[in-house]
Design a protein around this motif. Structure first.
Motif, mmCIF file in Angstrom:
data_model
loop_
_atom_site.group_PDB
_atom_site.id
_atom_site.type_symbol
_atom_site.label_atom_id
_atom_site.label_comp_id
_atom_site.label_asym_id
_atom_site.label_seq_id
_atom_site.Cartn_x
_atom_site.Cartn_y
_atom_site.Cartn_z
ATOM 1 N N GLN A 23 29.598 -104.134 -13.478
ATOM 2 C CA GLN A 23 29.835 -104.802 -12.197
ATOM 3 C C GLN A 23 30.103 -103.778 -11.097
ATOM 4 O O GLN A 23 29.589 -103.897 -9.981
ATOM 5 N N PHE A 24 30.903 -102.767 -11.406
ATOM 6 C CA PHE A 24 31.178 -101.706 -10.431
ATOM 7 C C PHE A 24 29.882 -101.004 -10.042
ATOM 8 O O PHE A 24 29.624 -100.744 -8.857
ATOM 9 N N ALA A 25 29.056 -100.704 -11.052
ATOM 10 C CA ALA A 25 27.793 -100.030 -10.763
ATOM 11 C C ALA A 25 26.895 -100.909 -9.900
ATOM 12 O O ALA A 25 26.291 -100.441 -8.927
ATOM 13 N N GLY A 26 26.810 -102.187 -10.231
ATOM 14 C CA GLY A 26 25.976 -103.087 -9.463
ATOM 15 C C GLY A 26 26.427 -103.226 -8.026
ATOM 16 O O GLY A 26 25.613 -103.284 -7.100
ATOM 17 N N SER A 27 27.723 -103.266 -7.820
ATOM 18 C CA SER A 27 28.264 -103.435 -6.472
ATOM 19 C C SER A 27 28.101 -102.192 -5.614
ATOM 20 O O SER A 27 28.215 -102.263 -4.387
ATOM 21 N N ASN A 28 27.829 -101.055 -6.276
ATOM 22 C CA ASN A 28 27.756 -99.790 -5.545
ATOM 23 C C ASN A 28 26.386 -99.103 -5.670
ATOM 24 O O ASN A 28 26.276 -97.906 -5.401
ATOM 25 N N PHE A 29 25.361 -99.869 -6.042
ATOM 26 C CA PHE A 29 23.996 -99.336 -6.144
ATOM 27 C C PHE A 29 23.931 -98.090 -7.025
ATOM 28 O O PHE A 29 23.275 -97.107 -6.677
ATOM 29 N N ILE A 30 24.606 -98.142 -8.170
ATOM 30 C CA ILE A 30 24.582 -97.029 -9.117
ATOM 31 C C ILE A 30 23.587 -97.364 -10.225
ATOM 32 O O ILE A 30 23.601 -98.466 -10.789
ATOM 33 N N HIS A 31 22.716 -96.426 -10.541
ATOM 34 C CA HIS A 31 21.677 -96.649 -11.542
ATOM 35 C C HIS A 31 22.320 -97.099 -12.861
ATOM 36 O O HIS A 31 23.237 -96.461 -13.368
ATOM 37 N N PRO A 32 21.832 -98.214 -13.448
ATOM 38 C CA PRO A 32 22.475 -98.764 -14.649
ATOM 39 C C PRO A 32 22.443 -97.850 -15.862
ATOM 40 O O PRO A 32 23.260 -98.006 -16.773
ATOM 41 N N SER A 33 21.514 -96.884 -15.891
ATOM 42 C CA SER A 33 21.442 -95.994 -17.058
ATOM 43 C C SER A 33 22.688 -95.129 -17.194
ATOM 44 O O SER A 33 23.037 -94.710 -18.305
ATOM 45 N N TYR A 34 23.381 -94.847 -16.091
ATOM 46 C CA TYR A 34 24.633 -94.089 -16.198
ATOM 47 C C TYR A 34 25.643 -94.845 -17.050
ATOM 48 O O TYR A 34 26.272 -94.290 -17.959
ATOM 49 N N VAL A 35 25.801 -96.129 -16.758
ATOM 50 C CA VAL A 35 26.746 -96.931 -17.529
ATOM 51 C C VAL A 35 26.270 -97.069 -18.971
ATOM 52 O O VAL A 35 27.052 -96.917 -19.916
ATOM 53 N N GLN A 36 24.998 -97.352 -19.144
ATOM 54 C CA GLN A 36 24.466 -97.534 -20.492
ATOM 55 C C GLN A 36 24.736 -96.311 -21.357
ATOM 56 O O GLN A 36 25.178 -96.439 -22.509
ATOM 57 N N LYS A 37 24.470 -95.140 -20.819
ATOM 58 C CA LYS A 37 24.671 -93.910 -21.595
ATOM 59 C C LYS A 37 26.154 -93.596 -21.813
ATOM 60 O O LYS A 37 26.543 -93.137 -22.888
ATOM 61 N N LEU A 38 26.980 -93.836 -20.797
ATOM 62 C CA LEU A 38 28.409 -93.556 -20.939
ATOM 63 C C LEU A 38 29.087 -94.504 -21.921
ATOM 64 O O LEU A 38 30.118 -94.169 -22.513
ATOM 65 N N ARG A 39 28.502 -95.695 -22.114
ATOM 66 C CA ARG A 39 29.073 -96.664 -23.042
ATOM 67 C C ARG A 39 28.657 -96.408 -24.485
ATOM 68 O O ARG A 39 29.253 -96.975 -25.415
#
Length: 340
Positions: free
Chosen positions: A285-301
């Motif tokens: 949700q944080f990434a989506g609200s701030n136009f952050i590429h979703p792959s960052y979250v996917q990889k960090l998770r």
């Protein structure tokens, strides 16, 4: 309100392409055969079998050819498509027509009727020749407009002018690449583009903020005639609009078919969800609200070592110019941070 949705809405299931971001585009043969059999019972118009032209290091469905399509989807009763990345064409030293031919080697119209072109909104003008070459070879062309929610008013107007110059597009997709859009934003885009271009309009949702389903319904209500979905919502980052949620809302899906669809998801995709962990979360949700590429979250998770709170703190350190494009070197720096 749902009676405002036109009857001619088409559903495109892109599980094997978008879900491949978790499996490296490899799926068990039993899953694929059951998937084809299940799709054949549903009101789905088209299936996206994967990508075309990706390296051999990627899996089977990252470089789909016509011979592969005939093998894995021999019993498929609906139309099939593949996706290419405009970046792969534009990065080539070859002239665009030759680069398209090289990238789509092994593809001929037949089992695969359509090629979808994923293009960043800033590259629309350069995509005109890509679409023209695909159309010349006998394919229908769907153009997915990526990251458009991050465009300002002037850039959106430029997109509208440029897409009007591409007369070989059959469907223009508004892709919520960051999962950032709210329903009102979706309807604004659908209405604005539908009022200015002749091509049909489609919508591809992501679930970073938990809005994929409601956004897809909003798109249909606003006049989109193509809507994407995936089994279990499996897809890049937080995933996509779930087929088993969307179809019962927007179609007269029989109870027996809905049950069979749910059983298919439970049998094949729930185990994958438990393994890979897609779905809306605080970090997405944080990434989506701030136009952050979703792959960052996917990889960090991956591996579950970092909490969502830790991921959010790391993502907060990304500069504005680093957020929209995923880079392995930046990911490495984020993973190396020592955050308590």
């Amino acid at each position: 309100m749902l009676n405002t949705i036109p009857d001619e809405v088409n559903f495109l299931d892109c599980t094997l392409r978008d879900g491949g971001y978790y499996t490296n585009w490899d799926f068990a043969p039993e899953l694929v055969s059951d998937y084809v059999a299940t799709i054949n019972t549903l009101p789905v118009r088209m299936v996206e079998l994967g990508l075309a032209g990706k390296p051999e290091s990627h899996g089977y469905f990252a470089s789909v050819t016509s011979s592969k399509a005939e093998k894995v989807a021999a019993g498929l009763l609906v139309k099939a498509c593949v996706m290419i990345d405009a970046k792969d064409v534009l990065a080539s030293e070859l002239p665009i027509p030759l680069a398209v031919i090289r990238l789509t080697e092994g593809l001929v119209p037949g089992h695969i009727t359509t090629v979808r072109v994923a293009a960043h909104y800033s590259n629309l003008a350069a995509c005109r020749n890509i679409c023209a070459e695909l159309s010349h070879r006998g394919f229908r062309v769907f153009l997915n407009l990526m990251q458009i929610d991050a465009a300002n008013a002037a850039e959106i107007e430029t997109c509208l002018k440029e897409v009007k110059q591409i007369d070989t597009i059959d469907v223009l997709y508004i892709a919520d690449s960051f999962g950032s859009m709210k329903p009102t934003r979706v309807q604004e885009f659908i209405g604005r583009f539908a009022g200015r271009i002749e091509a049909d309009i489609g919508f591809h949702g992501h679930d970073n903020r938990g809005y994929a389903l409601v956004n897809s319904v909003a798109a249909a209500m606003a006049g989109a005639t193509w809507i994407d979905c995936t089994m279990g919502g499996m897809g890049r980052g937080a995933g996509n609009t779930a087929s088993e949620q969307l179809l019962p809302i927007l179609t007269r899906l029989e109870t027996s078919k809905e049950r069979a669809l749910l059983e298919h998801v439970l049998r094949h995709f729930d185990p994958l969800r438990k393994r890979y962990g897609w779905g809306s979360s605080a970090a997405y949700q944080f990434a989506g609200s701030n136009f952050i590429h979703p792959s960052y979250v996917q990889k960090l998770r991956e591996g579950g070592a970092l909490s969502d709170a830790a991921i959010i703190r790391r993502l907060s350190d990304l500069r504005a110019d680093e957020r929209m494009s995923f880079a392995n070197e930046k990911l490495s720096a984020l993973m190396a941070q020592d955050i308590a």
